[in-house]
Design a protein around this motif. Structure first.
Motif, mmCIF file in Angstrom:
data_model
loop_
_atom_site.group_PDB
_atom_site.id
_atom_site.type_symbol
_atom_site.label_atom_id
_atom_site.label_comp_id
_atom_site.label_asym_id
_atom_site.label_seq_id
_atom_site.Cartn_x
_atom_site.Cartn_y
_atom_site.Cartn_z
ATOM 1 N N HIS A 1 0.829 -1.218 0.000
ATOM 2 C CA HIS A 1 0.000 0.000 0.000
ATOM 3 C C HIS A 1 0.858 1.259 0.000
ATOM 4 C CE1 HIS A 1 -2.885 3.070 1.016
ATOM 5 N NE2 HIS A 1 -2.243 3.319 2.149
ATOM 6 N N SER B 1 1.691 2.800 -3.640
ATOM 7 C CA SER B 1 0.539 2.862 -4.540
ATOM 8 C C SER B 1 0.550 4.101 -5.429
ATOM 9 C CB SER B 1 -0.761 2.776 -3.746
ATOM 10 O OG SER B 1 -0.810 3.765 -2.750
ATOM 11 N N ASP C 1 6.001 7.673 -4.710
ATOM 12 C CA ASP C 1 6.089 6.878 -3.477
ATOM 13 C C ASP C 1 6.995 7.560 -2.462
ATOM 14 O OD1 ASP C 1 4.406 4.957 -4.589
ATOM 15 O OD2 ASP C 1 6.083 3.781 -5.385
ATOM 16 N N CYS D 1 -5.289 11.436 -4.011
ATOM 17 C CA CYS D 1 -6.255 10.533 -3.388
ATOM 18 C C CYS D 1 -7.270 11.328 -2.573
ATOM 19 C CB CYS D 1 -5.528 9.526 -2.493
ATOM 20 S SG CYS D 1 -6.634 8.366 -1.658
ATOM 21 N N ARG E 1 -10.250 6.520 -11.554
ATOM 22 C CA ARG E 1 -9.768 6.131 -10.216
ATOM 23 C C ARG E 1 -9.745 7.356 -9.300
ATOM 24 N NH1 ARG E 1 -3.884 3.594 -9.703
ATOM 25 N NH2 ARG E 1 -3.606 4.028 -7.509
ATOM 26 N N CYS F 1 -5.817 6.240 -4.102
ATOM 27 C CA CYS F 1 -4.493 5.689 -4.391
ATOM 28 C C CYS F 1 -4.526 4.163 -4.347
ATOM 29 C CB CYS F 1 -3.465 6.241 -3.403
ATOM 30 S SG CYS F 1 -3.727 5.769 -1.684
ATOM 31 N N ASP F 2 -5.346 3.607 -3.451
ATOM 32 C CA ASP F 2 -5.427 2.151 -3.276
ATOM 33 C C ASP F 2 -6.859 1.806 -2.884
ATOM 34 O OD1 ASP F 2 -5.211 -0.507 -2.521
ATOM 35 O OD2 ASP F 2 -3.416 -0.199 -1.306
#
Length: 183
Positions: free
Chosen positions: A8, A11, A18, A140, A156, A159-160
């Motif tokens: 995670h 992501s 990251d 996100c 989307r 992020c996850d």
């Protein structure tokens, strides 16, 4: 507090993102956590990135930045976050780009090893600057991390999905249930 680098945490879809996302709750000074503040976590990051990062094939095994280069590396992280966060928000600014390019130059000049996390991150940033579809980079809605939306329909929002998506959906469900229970 115990912490491990999990999938995670990678992501973002690019090493540079990251790295930028290594600051959790960045804009909440009371709850902000810098994962690189502890040397052990910064030293463990390259090995985890080699296992979980979307760009792992480009960089292979990496080593952390040398102690004398950590300040440049952290400055690159902050400039990366500032520039791409502003770009996603539509507030891109030539000064932020100049700051990012200066941080890139300092990092690359100071990088002592070609397989260093600092050099790999700088190369990842350069790829992101030249990204053919910059609108695919998003923030996100749940945690505020930067990520690349690689979904087919570009829809989307998290992020996850397994972490932030579930949290957002659970929160919506909780609010709906509370509203239904209210007289």
């Amino acid at each position: 507090m115990s912490f491990t680098w999990t999938p995670h945490r990678f992501s973002g879809g690019a090493l540079a993102l990251d790295v930028a996302n290594s600051v959790v709750l960045r804009h909440d000074e009371t709850r902000r956590i810098d994962r690189f503040e502890a040397s052990a976590q910064l030293e463990a990051f390259p090995q985890a990135a080699a296992e979980f990062c979307a760009e792992r094939a480009l960089f292979g095994e990496m080593v952390g930045p040398a102690p004398q280069n950590r300040r440049n590396f952290l400055a690159l992280r902050e400039a990366t976050d500032s520039y791409f966060r502003a770009r996603v928000s539509g507030e891109g600014d030539d000064r932020l780009l100049a700051d990012l390019l200066e941080a890139l130059a300092r990092t690359l000049r100071g990088a002592s090893e070609a397989n260093g996390l600092d050099a790999a991150t700088a190369h990842s940033v350069l790829r992101l600057i030249a990204m053919p579809d910059p609108e695919r980079m998003k923030i996100c809605r749940n945690c505020g991390w930067l990520f690349i939306d690689r979904s087919k329909n570009r829809s989307r929002a998290w992020c996850d999905m397994a972490v932030c998506g579930n949290r957002a959906k659970a929160s919506r469900h909780y609010r709906r249930r509370k509203e239904e229970e209210a007289p």
